[in-house]
Structures are given as structure tokens and as C-alpha cells.
Design an enzyme around this catalytic site. Structure first.
Site, short mmCIF file in Angstrom:
data_model
loop_
_atom_site.label_atom_id
_atom_site.label_comp_id
_atom_site.label_asym_id
_atom_site.label_seq_id
_atom_site.Cartn_x
_atom_site.Cartn_y
_atom_site.Cartn_z
N THR A 281 0.82 -1.21 0.00
CA THR A 281 0.00 0.00 0.00
C THR A 281 0.86 1.26 0.00
O THR A 281 0.55 2.22 -0.69
CB THR A 281 -0.91 0.01 1.23
OG1 THR A 281 -0.13 -0.43 2.34
CG2 THR A 281 -2.10 -0.90 1.05
N PHE A 408 -7.17 4.96 5.34
CA PHE A 408 -6.62 4.00 6.30
C PHE A 408 -7.71 3.26 7.06
O PHE A 408 -7.48 2.70 8.12
CB PHE A 408 -5.67 4.71 7.27
CG PHE A 408 -4.42 5.22 6.59
CD1 PHE A 408 -3.36 4.37 6.33
CD2 PHE A 408 -4.32 6.55 6.18
CE1 PHE A 408 -2.21 4.83 5.68
CE2 PHE A 408 -3.17 7.02 5.53
CZ PHE A 408 -2.11 6.15 5.28
N CYS A 415 -6.06 1.06 10.10
CA CYS A 415 -4.66 0.72 9.86
C CYS A 415 -3.79 1.03 11.08
O CYS A 415 -3.76 2.17 11.54
CB CYS A 415 -4.16 1.51 8.66
SG CYS A 415 -2.46 1.12 8.24
MN1 MNH Z 1 -2.58 -0.71 6.65
C1 MNH Z 1 -5.33 -2.18 8.10
C2 MNH Z 1 -4.62 0.94 4.46
C3 MNH Z 1 0.16 0.98 5.44
C4 MNH Z 1 -0.51 -2.63 8.59
N1 MNH Z 1 -4.59 -0.65 6.33
C5 MNH Z 1 -5.56 -1.29 7.07
C6 MNH Z 1 -6.87 -0.91 6.58
C7 MNH Z 1 -6.66 -0.04 5.54
C8 MNH Z 1 -5.23 0.14 5.40
C9 MNH Z 1 -7.73 0.63 4.69
C10 MNH Z 1 -8.21 -1.39 7.11
C11 MNH Z 1 -8.75 -2.55 6.29
C12 MNH Z 1 -10.13 -3.03 6.72
O1 MNH Z 1 -10.89 -2.33 7.37
O2 MNH Z 1 -10.46 -4.17 6.35
N2 MNH Z 1 -2.27 0.67 5.17
C13 MNH Z 1 -3.24 1.23 4.41
C14 MNH Z 1 -2.64 2.20 3.50
C15 MNH Z 1 -1.29 2.20 3.80
C16 MNH Z 1 -1.07 1.24 4.86
C17 MNH Z 1 -3.39 3.01 2.46
C18 MNH Z 1 -0.17 3.00 3.21
C19 MNH Z 1 -0.30 4.10 2.50
N3 MNH Z 1 -0.52 -0.82 6.94
C20 MNH Z 1 0.41 0.03 6.41
C21 MNH Z 1 1.69 -0.25 6.99
C22 MNH Z 1 1.51 -1.28 7.90
C23 MNH Z 1 0.11 -1.63 7.86
C24 MNH Z 1 2.97 0.49 6.67
C25 MNH Z 1 2.51 -1.95 8.80
C26 MNH Z 1 3.72 -1.55 9.04
N4 MNH Z 1 -2.85 -2.18 8.04
C27 MNH Z 1 -1.85 -2.84 8.73
C28 MNH Z 1 -2.45 -3.80 9.64
C29 MNH Z 1 -3.85 -3.67 9.51
C30 MNH Z 1 -4.07 -2.62 8.50
C31 MNH Z 1 -1.69 -4.75 10.54
C32 MNH Z 1 -4.93 -4.44 10.27
C33 MNH Z 1 -5.21 -3.71 11.57
C34 MNH Z 1 -6.23 -4.44 12.45
O3 MNH Z 1 -7.27 -4.86 11.94
O4 MNH Z 1 -5.95 -4.54 13.63
#
Ligand code: MNH
Length: 468
Positions: A281, A408, A415
Site C-alpha cells: 500500500t 486508512f 490501519c
Molecule cells: Mn494498513 C489495516 C490501508 C500501510 C498494517 N490498512 C488497514 C486498513 C486499511 C489500510 C484501509 C483497514 C482494512 C479493513 O478495514 O479491512 N495501510 C493502508 C494504507 C497504507 C497502509 C493506504 C499506506 C499508505 N498498513 C500500512 C503499513 C503497515 C500496515 C505500513 C505496517 C507496518 N494495516 C496494517 C495492519 C492492519 C491494517 C496490521 C490491520 C489492523 C487491524 O485490523 O488490527
């Protein structure tokens, strides 16, 4: 085009015409670009519509107002849409793919949240600088050769390396390779196959679909697990050697009988989850931001002027990254038009009515289609489709209703890596703006590849050392 309706959730919802028995709405669907295809549907069918391929049912929500309503955690919760649930064959009960009521979700959430607090970001900054320096070196070498760089490929190398090193003190040595790391290829293959597995669950024909692909998937999955196990084992062999990262938090909790400790299998799920969720992402966000910077010379000049003013010639200290307010707005705006995690699902906690109109029963769920929500003219006005970082000027943010910009996600399951991603991406963009000039073929038209995430395709500008 005629708009048909059907009775679901006790409410009539528009759906595409040509619904046929058994197959449902598969005509006109796209396996390779479902998000862009659904955005097209949205333009014809309005803010709420449904598609029913086979026996699945997707209700899409595309308005800011309904998205804000769905953000009410008392009425709605995260739902694992079929595409996300299918990922459980890779991520198991890791944070991203855990069901809300799985005990490992709360344990891992409590255990790992401190690792994403602002204070923890400070400790990753030096590593992020190192990885950024590797990218700059790599592009310096490209600049003296023909100058062509593959933006999405190189951003992916960078972000995977960053999460590998900050999270697990593990290096993929990406810039020493011509091809992507086999981990990335196995991951991309595994993700793609897991998405098709929804089709493989169809009665009778399902399990006969994609037999070759299934064999490849088993190999990919085994390979991913080998890499993860290697990451964990190399640490355990080293013993407690003062590493301060995600893996150490998890292993220490196990050693010290922490009430939130998680078992070996869950640790494996979390490592894989973070390696995957922690890089694709962010890589896409960086790539879209660079695309828009190259296409908007005035924005580029303003962003670069800010970097020069705030950083000068120095290596940026931790605090100097968040001071790039304009660069940050470029990122926010790129994630508005192309949110790289393009959808998430919300389910009703109890029987309820959405938008005063759509009756949902407990457990009914809808998909929030972010690129459509983020272009809702009711919220963003007539220039909703235009790239303009000033959409994120503080006074304009304050003037907008809350919960209409959700790259996010939302609520407790939003996130965990948001700060991490934004710090990394701002640092990298600032560094690139300061060092390189870019030349993008004016004939290039933005094409977007869809895997789980969105990524610009074929974005290969020429870079050269900045003219002084
Ligand atoms: Mn990320 C959940 C978008 C970077 C780790 N992330 C989510 C969700 C979105 C999202 C939207 C929720 C999905 C849902 O509701 O089903 N994340 C992003 C975007 C970026 C991003 C657009 C960068 C730009 N994410 C990152 C990074 C990490 C990460 C960097 C780790 C280092 N994300 C996660 C994790 C979850 C998540 C772990 C799940 C969290 C949970 O449900 O507890």
C-alpha cells in the site's frame, strides 16, 4: 443504460442490467480490474448499488455521507469481505484477517500498538533513512546509465526493505537484484490465487477451476512460510541481542509470559501480515504521488521549494519529516484519488437502517468503495476529480464533515501502520524531490494494475541528477 433493481436488505437497490440465472451479474464484471470496473458501475447506478456474481452479493457504498454513518462503531464493525476472508489461507488470524471476536486479535493489537506510537517511529527513522539512501544510490546509478526507472517496482523494493528491517531486522537486499525478491513474486502469486479461491468455493465446478494455479499456490505459500520461519529462526538463534522491533516485542512477550503473548503460529501469521500489509500500500501511495508530481510542474516546484526550505542540504532529523506540510498534502491527495487499499467492508451490529432508507439486518454488510467516496461531489465540490493538494489545506479540512476521507480505514480495525507509512512516504518523497529531476513521456496515460492494492502500471520516467 437501464437501471434494474432487486429486493435485498428489504430495500430496492440498483444493480446492472442483464442479471442472468446462476451466473447473476457476472456479465460485465472484471477479474483483473474489479475496482475500476465498479467505479464505472457507480457512475451509472449512483451512490448505492449491488452486484451479485454467482451467489455472492456485494453492496457498494460510494457516498461520503453514508461512509460517515458507517464509521459509527456502535452500529457497525469491520467485516471480512470474501476477498479478505480468502486471505486467511495466508494470514490466518493475523491482525488484518482476524475476525473481530478472535482473542488473538486483541492480544496482538495490545502487544503491537506501542510499536506504532509516535515515540516508536523515532526509533525507525534511522533505518528509514538508510533504506532511502539505498534507493537514492540506485537511482544515481540509473541516472548515469539511461536514466529509466520503474517507479512502482523500485518503490516496492524500498517499502518491503523498510518493513523487513524496521520490523524484523531482516534485509531482502532488494537493490542488488534485477528481478523482484522471490518473496514478492510468491506473495503476489499467493494473493492473486487466494482471490480466485472465492470462485473455487462454487458448488460442483469450483474445485476444478485453476488446477495448475492451485499447485503453484501451494508452492508459493510454502515458500512464504519458509521465509517467515527463516526470519524468526535467525532471530531466535541470535538470542535477545538488543533488537528493538516488532519481532522482539512478540518473542519477548512469549519469553516473559506476558498476558498478551501470542503463540508461534500466530507470530508467523503476524510476520507475514506485516510483511505484506506493511509494504504494498505504501509503495502504491508513493508511486501515485510521484505520478501526480511529474504531471503537475507547479505542485512539483512548490513541494521541492518546501524541501529546500525545511531540510536544506542536511540529512533530515526525525522532526523535520512531519514539517514537510505540503509534501504531506501531496500524499493525502494522491491517496484521495487513488486510495491504494481501495475498499473495506462494514457489517451491521444489529438490525438498522442506513441512510434512513436501506434496511440492514444484523450481520448484513456493505463495501465502502473508497475511490468513489473520495470523489463525492457533495463533499469535494465540482473539482472532485482534479488533483489539488490544497484540498488538504487545514481550513478546508476543517470545513468538511468528518469521516469522509478514509484511506486508512476506520475505527478499532483501522490501519495500525498509518503513522509509519506517512513518515516513510514523506521522507522518501522529500528525498527524491531534492535529488532528482524527472522526465515523464507526455504520451504516458495512467494505467492502474489491481491486485489487492492499486498500483500505477508502466510508470517509467527518466531520472537525472537535479539541475542546479
Ligand atoms: Mn494498513 C489495516 C490501508 C500501510 C498494517 N490498512 C488497514 C486498513 C486499511 C489500510 C484501509 C483497514 C482494512 C479493513 O478495514 O479491512 N495501510 C493502508 C494504507 C497504507 C497502509 C493506504 C499506506 C499508505 N498498513 C500500512 C503499513 C503497515 C500496515 C505500513 C505496517 C507496518 N494495516 C496494517 C495492519 C492492519 C491494517 C496490521 C490491520 C489492523 C487491524 O485490523 O488490527
Amino acid at each position: 443504460m437501464a437501471v434494474a433493481t432487486s429486493h435485498v436488505f428489504d430495500t430496492e437497490i440498483p444493480h446492472p442490467p442483464w442479471r442472468v440465472p446462476v451466473l447473476g451479474d457476472v456479465l460485465g464484471m472484471s477479474l483483473s480490474a474489479p475496482v475500476q470496473n465498479s467505479m464505472e458501475m457507480h457512475r451509472r447506478l449512483g451512490p448505492v448499488f449491488e452486484r451479485r456474481p454467482f451467489r455472492l452479493r456485494f453492496v457498494f457504498v460510494c457516498s461520503g455521507e453514508l461512509t460517515a454513518e458507517l464509521s459509527d462503531d456502535r452500529r457497525f464493525a469491520k467485516h471480512l469481505a470474501p476477498g479478505v476472508e480468502a486471505l486467511r489461507s495466508l494470514g490466518g488470524d493475523g491482525l488484518f484477517t482476524a475476525f473481530n471476536d478472535e482473542p488473538n486479535w486483541r492480544r496482538a493489537h495490545e502487544l503491537l500498538t506501542p510499536a506504532f506510537a509516535q515515540s516508536a517511529m523515532r526509533s525507525y527513522h534511522a533505518t528509514m533513512l538508510d533504506v532511502t539512501a539505498d534507493l537514492l544510490d540506485h537511482w544515481d546509478r540509473r541516472a548515469v546509465a539511461d536514466g529509466r526507472v520503474d517507479v512502482a517496482a523500485d518503490m516496492t523494493k524500498l517499502t518491503l526493505e523498510t518493513i523487513g528491517r524496521t520490523g524484523f531486522s531482516y534485509s531482502f537486499s532488494p537493490f542488488e537484484r534485477e528481478r523482484p525478491h522471490p518473496f514478492v513474486e510468491a506473495m503476489v502469486g499467493g494473493l492473486a490465487f487466494s482471490q480466485r479461491s472465492a470462485l473455487r468455493r462454487l458448488p460442483v465446478v469450483g474445485r476444478h477451476l485453476f488446477p495448475e494455479a492451485k499447485r503453484q499456490y501451494d508452492l508459493d505459500r510454502a515458500y512464504l512460510h519458509r521465509v517467515v520461519d527463516e526470519v524468526v529462526r535467525s532471530r531466535q538463534a541470535a538470542g535477545a541481542t538488543g533488537h528493538d522491533d516488532l519481532l522482539e516485542l512478540m518473542l519477548r512477550a512469549a519469553r516473559e509470559n506476558d498476558p498478551n503473548r501470542i503463540d508461534d503460529e500466530n507470530i508467523r501469521n503476524q510476520v507475514l501480515t506485516f510483511l505484506v500489509a506493511g509494504h504494498e500500500t505504501t509503495s502504491g501511495a508513493l508511486s501515485f504521488a510521484l505520478y501526480y508530481l511529474m504531471r503537475n510542474p507547479e505542485v512539483f516546484a512548490r513541494a521541492r521549494a518546501e524541501v529546500d526550505a525545511v531540510w536544506g542540504e542536511d540529512t533530515p532529523a526525525f522532526e523535520q519529516v512531519a514539517k514537510l506540510r505540503y509534501v504531506r498534502r501531496v500524499l493525502d491527495e494522491a491517496l484521495r484519488l487513488w486510495p491504494t487499499a481501495p475498499a473495506y467492508a462494514r457489517e451491521a451490529r444489529a438490525d438498522t437502517t442506513l441512510g434512513g432508507r436501506y434496511r440492514l439486518r444484523k450481520g448484513d454488510w456493505v463495501l465502502v468503495l473508497l475511490p468513489a467516496v473520495h470523489r463525492d461531489p457533495e463533499v469535494w465540490g465540482p473539482d472532485a476529480e482534479t488533483f489539488d493538494p490544497d484540498h488538504f489545506l487545514p481550513e478546508r479540512v476543517r470545513a468538511r464533515p468528518g469521516h469522509v476521507y478514509k484511506p486508512f480505514g476506520t475505527g478499532e480495525r483501522a490501519c495500525i501502520g498509518r503513522q509509519f507509512a506517512l513518515h516513510e512516504a514523506t521522507l522518501v518523497l522529500g528525498s527524491l524531490l531534492r535529488r532528482f529531476d524527472f522526465d515523464l513521456d507526455p504520451r504516458y496515460r495512467l494505467r492502474i494494475a489491481e491486485r489487492l492494492t492499486l498500483m500505477p502500471q508502466g510508470l517509467c520516467p527518466t531520472v537525472s541528477s537535479r539541475a542546479r
